[in-house]
Design an enzyme around this catalytic site. Sequence first.
Site, PDB file in Angstrom:
ATOM      1  N   LYS A 100      48.734  -2.460  27.815  1.00 24.37           N
ATOM      2  CA  LYS A 100      49.119  -3.588  28.747  1.00 24.37           C
ATOM      3  C   LYS A 100      47.791  -4.387  29.092  1.00 24.37           C
ATOM      4  O   LYS A 100      47.908  -5.692  29.417  1.00 24.37           O
ATOM      5  CB  LYS A 100      49.516  -2.904  30.241  1.00 24.37           C
ATOM      6  N   ILE A 131      60.250   3.422  30.336  1.00 21.75           N
ATOM      7  CA  ILE A 131      61.722   2.892  30.999  1.00 21.75           C
ATOM      8  C   ILE A 131      62.040   1.381  30.422  1.00 21.75           C
ATOM      9  O   ILE A 131      61.065   0.716  30.040  1.00 21.75           O
ATOM     10  CB  ILE A 131      61.355   2.534  32.481  1.00 21.75           C
ATOM     11  N   ASP A 196      45.375  -1.234  36.714  1.00 19.29           N
ATOM     12  CA  ASP A 196      46.465  -1.002  35.776  1.00 19.29           C
ATOM     13  C   ASP A 196      47.690  -1.715  36.113  1.00 19.29           C
ATOM     14  O   ASP A 196      48.648  -2.277  35.364  1.00 19.29           O
ATOM     15  CB  ASP A 196      46.708   0.518  35.415  1.00 19.29           C
ATOM     16  N   LYS A 200      50.243  -4.777  34.940  1.00 21.13           N
ATOM     17  CA  LYS A 200      51.832  -4.700  34.648  1.00 21.13           C
ATOM     18  C   LYS A 200      52.618  -5.585  35.530  1.00 21.13           C
ATOM     19  O   LYS A 200      53.512  -6.201  34.914  1.00 21.13           O
ATOM     20  CB  LYS A 200      52.204  -3.208  34.912  1.00 21.13           C
TER      21      LYS A 200
HETATM   22  N1  HSE Z   1      47.913   5.190  33.328  1.00 22.40           N
HETATM   23  C1  HSE Z   1      48.960   4.673  33.229  1.00 22.40           C
HETATM   24  C2  HSE Z   1      49.854   5.071  34.500  1.00 22.40           C
HETATM   25  C3  HSE Z   1      49.725   4.977  31.883  1.00 22.40           C
HETATM   26  O1  HSE Z   1      49.440   6.022  34.979  1.00 22.40           O
HETATM   27  O2  HSE Z   1      50.877   4.509  34.810  1.00 22.40           O
HETATM   28  C4  HSE Z   1      50.919   4.364  31.731  1.00 22.40           C
HETATM   29  O3  HSE Z   1      50.822   2.896  31.670  1.00 22.40           O
END
Ligand code: HSE
Length: 396
Positions: A100, A131, A196, A200
């Site tokens: 990502k 998903i 993260d 996304k």
């Molecule tokens: N570290 C990420 C999470 C892994 O916990 O969602 C999946 O993208």
Amino acid sequence: MAKAAIMGYGTVGSGVYDIIRINAAKLTKSAGEDIDLKYILDIREFDDHPEKELFTKDVNDIINDDEVSVVAEVMGGLHPAYEFTKSLLMAGKNVVTSNKELVATYGSELIATAKENGVNYLFEASVGGGIPVLRPLACCLAANNIKKIAGILNGTTNYILYQMITNSKSFDMALKDAQANGYAERNPAADIEGYDACRKIAILASLASGFEVDYSEISTEGITNITLDDVKCARELDAVIKLIGYAEFFENGKIYAHVAPMMIKNGSMLSGVDDVFNAVLINGDAVGDVMFYGPGAGKLPTASAVVADIVDCIVHKGMSRRIGWIKPRSSIAAGKDDKKFSYFVRADKNADITGFGTVTEFRSLGDENVFITEPMTASEMDEARAIVKTAIRILD
Ligand code: HSE
């Protein structure tokens, strides 16, 4: 027979290998031909691996092998994943990824490079782990103007919050478990500080709008300031706290986005999404609300999406999939005050809360008051922060 390679033999890479081997017959049926794994790229030694002859440390073995048509980049990080991916696409190879960070940072360029070279750059596994959400967003919801996206996009933080609340685990213990289960990033700050989830929501918003949403313009806050007291107070108001990636698409083409802990009323679609599960709630002007739910992290769920992209590349040989976006001429980020939210506030009993206007759901709990404010901008809340202990946006 389609020749494939895996770059990176970590949690996801070994999952991709396992699925290719264990589900070989099913994959042949889905792809219409056998998938022959020719290389695994990793800088480490795997002398005990039953197929140790597949391993190479030199990416040029893959780039220069005309037989290889599809490569799974599951090494993570920006460099050298970017350079390897670019070279592979330019060499006419399809690349699929769960990375990502790379997709959010260099997606526009890599998608364009894939198109120029008549191949695909697919990244279903980059959002929501196992998903199916990016392809449904790009294809099945193509008839809609997307209005809003709200998602629980990080499995690690959702797991930590769930373990803290349900099993009274400490933050550190829950994080250790998430690492042991293969959910967490190499640097867990990426999870717990919200970076993260930021990548996304940037990918989702880019795909929904067709224009790159620059993740560096997304206000991002993680879960490190959330306390068990916050969670308990939220429960008093029949609500839960989740880390949410949020995007709203305005008619003028601007997109408001943030990542932050948000309060969600019990009974709403996202409130029951617990443990390592992710969910993405998408509102389209024709369809209304649809939600995509499932395991958001972990070896086999993420590898499931990567391998499905490998199959898609094989099935669509020579065809460009319309899953992507382009760079806009100028920023499409809305300002932080272009969207108002009501806030869940915890304040000292003696604090003057008249500035919040007409508050609702007011409760006196011990030495503090908790309540919900009228909708207000981020700047208005910033001004009030000095007199509140906690202020968390409400997801409506
Ligand atoms: N570290 C990420 C999470 C892994 O916990 O969602 C999946 O993208």
